[in-house]
Write an enzyme that holds these catalytic residues in place. Structure first.
Site, mmCIF file in Angstrom:
data_model
loop_
_atom_site.group_PDB
_atom_site.id
_atom_site.type_symbol
_atom_site.label_atom_id
_atom_site.label_comp_id
_atom_site.label_asym_id
_atom_site.label_seq_id
_atom_site.Cartn_x
_atom_site.Cartn_y
_atom_site.Cartn_z
ATOM 1 N N TYR A 321 -0.422 -0.722 44.135
ATOM 2 C CA TYR A 321 0.949 -0.805 43.208
ATOM 3 C C TYR A 321 2.000 1.095 42.763
ATOM 4 O O TYR A 321 1.891 0.771 41.981
ATOM 5 C CB TYR A 321 0.704 -1.418 41.222
ATOM 6 C CG TYR A 321 0.029 -2.785 42.222
ATOM 7 C CD1 TYR A 321 0.488 -3.848 41.767
ATOM 8 C CD2 TYR A 321 -1.657 -2.920 41.547
ATOM 9 C CE1 TYR A 321 0.213 -5.013 42.349
ATOM 10 C CE2 TYR A 321 -2.492 -3.817 41.770
ATOM 11 C CZ TYR A 321 -1.217 -5.163 42.227
ATOM 12 O OH TYR A 321 -2.161 -6.617 42.393
ATOM 13 N N CYS A 417 -1.669 -1.278 31.484
ATOM 14 C CA CYS A 417 -1.027 -1.727 30.456
ATOM 15 C C CYS A 417 -1.239 -2.510 29.596
ATOM 16 O O CYS A 417 -0.308 -2.636 28.659
ATOM 17 C CB CYS A 417 0.338 -1.218 31.132
ATOM 18 S SG CYS A 417 0.669 -2.769 31.849
#
Length: 459
Positions: A321, A417
């Site tokens: 990612y 996150c």
């Protein structure tokens, strides 16, 4: 018995006393009324409040604070005048030091949901900011008219009412100033403003971005069509009133949608990009480029990822990612090789460009999923020592977790996150890995968000 059960159920509009036990993942107070869980925005742990039910869902209820009977010693007056209407921040009414404690607690709760011991002793205190205000480098404010005046702001939750935000306390001062300048000029030139209800008008949104280290500012006008009346005058006024604006862009979005950007972006004046630096790295930011919103804490976050990777200079790293390559490039100087992948081809093009511009020769970027590339590389004899993952809020793809467990690198560094998806994924990795520590980082003070860096070591 049936009668009793029925009595304990809350109804919409009912008021009831409740003690707040903790903060929920969205920053709301969580309490129990007759064993039913209730989420109450604005209430703080330890408080005794009178609440009014606003919504009944299966398994929980939502309520609003009617009265605070016993306030938390950590409750403060929110300094923002539109704090309660705007909804952009959730925790301005909580003392900042206590915000950091509560964010750690949100992480602890997330892990307790997936593991018996909850790893509490391995979760470190949250790393906060010295000055937790004016940290955001980008704002996207809707434009409207109120009594002939041009206003900019956000829509009140679940409504078409635009809350006028003249000065946002978490936005960088330069982004606030740029928005103010642009709206003043639009008003002066009597430019047509989009009306969301009627779905007519020209200017929809003002997007401003500040490169914090270089001071360069970019302004993007989102319009419903290409023609911009008084264009030359608009450009001249912006440049005269705010010389820091080095890039003036326009994006056309005619669709009836809440998505900000349309497909077509072009330059009105100045440069296409503004320059920003993070540590020793520099980045070119186009109007639509993704970049971390709090550069000061991004450096803290990336340094924590670097510490967790514990590099000696010989490691082969996979940056899953990878986006535009920021984390991998942060580690590249201390690694033998960094290989990154992302499903967005534009991000990979940017990552390659960023690596080239910094003169890195030990990086390789491919478009696609890590679970496709990793087995291929291992087959070719290239095996990573460290895998860094920084997934979206939904967490890692199950197939990637399976691939990590097969490839078994010495270390996994998980940058997250979202504490919920983090705890779920870490539990899956604990088949072969041990958690050394979890480091929460406060990237967005006064909101409920909390980032984490987790160091996992092969058993």
């Amino acid at each position: 018995m049936i009668q009793k059960q029925h009595e304990s159920k809350l109804e919409v509009g009912q008021t009831f006393p409740v003690t707040i036990k903790r903060l929920g993942i969205n920053g709301e107070g969580v309490g129990y009324f007759k064993r039913q869980v209730v989420f109450i925005p604005g209430a703080l742990p330890g408080e005794e409040v009178v609440a009014e039910t606003t919504k009944i869902q299966r398994g929980f209820a939502e309520a609003k604070v009617k009265k605070v009977r016993k306030a938390s010693p950590h409750r403060v007056k929110a300094p923002c005048p539109v704090y309660e209407e705007c909804g952009g921040c959730q925790l301005q009414h909580l003392d900042y030091k206590e915000q950091l404690n509560q964010k750690r607690d949100i992480v602890v709760q997330a892990f307790q949901k997936y593991m018996n011991n909850g790893l509490e002793e391995k979760i470190r205190p949250t790393l906060g900011m010295e000055n937790p205000w004016h940290y955001r480098n980008k704002s996207q404010l809707q434009v409207g008219r109120k009594d002939e005046k041009v206003i900019t702001g956000l829509y009140k939750q679940n409504s078409h009412q635009l809350i006028d935000i003249a000065h946002c306390m978490i936005q960088h001062k330069a982004t606030n100033e740029a928005t103010k300048v642009v709206r003043r000029i639009l008003e002066k030139l009597n430019v047509s403003i989009y009306n969301e209800k009627k779905q007519k008008g020209l200017v929809r949104t003002i997007v401003t971005r500040t490169a914090v280290q270089t001071g360069e500012v970019q302004v993007t006008l989102i319009t419903t069509k290409e023609e911009l009346p008084n264009k030359e005058q608009f450009i001249a006024e912006v440049q005269k009133q705010m010389p820091a604006v080095k890039s003036i862009m326009q994006n056309v979005n005619w669709r009836k949608t809440s998505v900000i950007f349309g497909d077509k972006t072009f330059k009105l004046a100045g440069k296409e990009v503004i320059q920003e630096t993070l540590g020793d790295l520099s980045f070119e930011l186009s109007a639509r480029a993704f970049f971390q919103l709090n550069p000061e804490q991004t450096v803290v976050l990336y340094n924590e990822a670097k510490k967790a990777a514990a590099l000696t200079g010989n490691e082969k790293i996979v940056d899953a990612y990878c986006g535009v390559g920021t984390i991998g490039l942060w580690l590249a100087n201390d690694a033998a090789e960094v290989r990154g992948m992302d499903v967005i081809p534009e991000a990979i093009a940017d990552a390659r460009k960023n690596a080239k511009r910094h003169g890195f020769t030990n990086t390789k970027y491919e478009a696609g999923k890590a679970e496709q590339w990793l087995p291929k590389w291992v087959k070719e004899g290239w095996r990573p020592d460290v895998i860094v993952v920084d997934p979206p809020r939904t967490g890692c793809d199950d197939k990637l977790l399976e691939t990590i467990l097969k490839v078994k690198p010495k270390q996994v560094v998980y940058v997250s996150c979202n504490p919920s998806s983090l705890a779920r994924d870490v539990q899956a990795l604990m088949k072969s890995y041990e958690v050394e520590y979890v480091q929460p980082v406060d990237m967005f003070p006064h909101t409920a968000h909390v980032e984490n860096v987790v160091k996992l070591v092969r058993k």
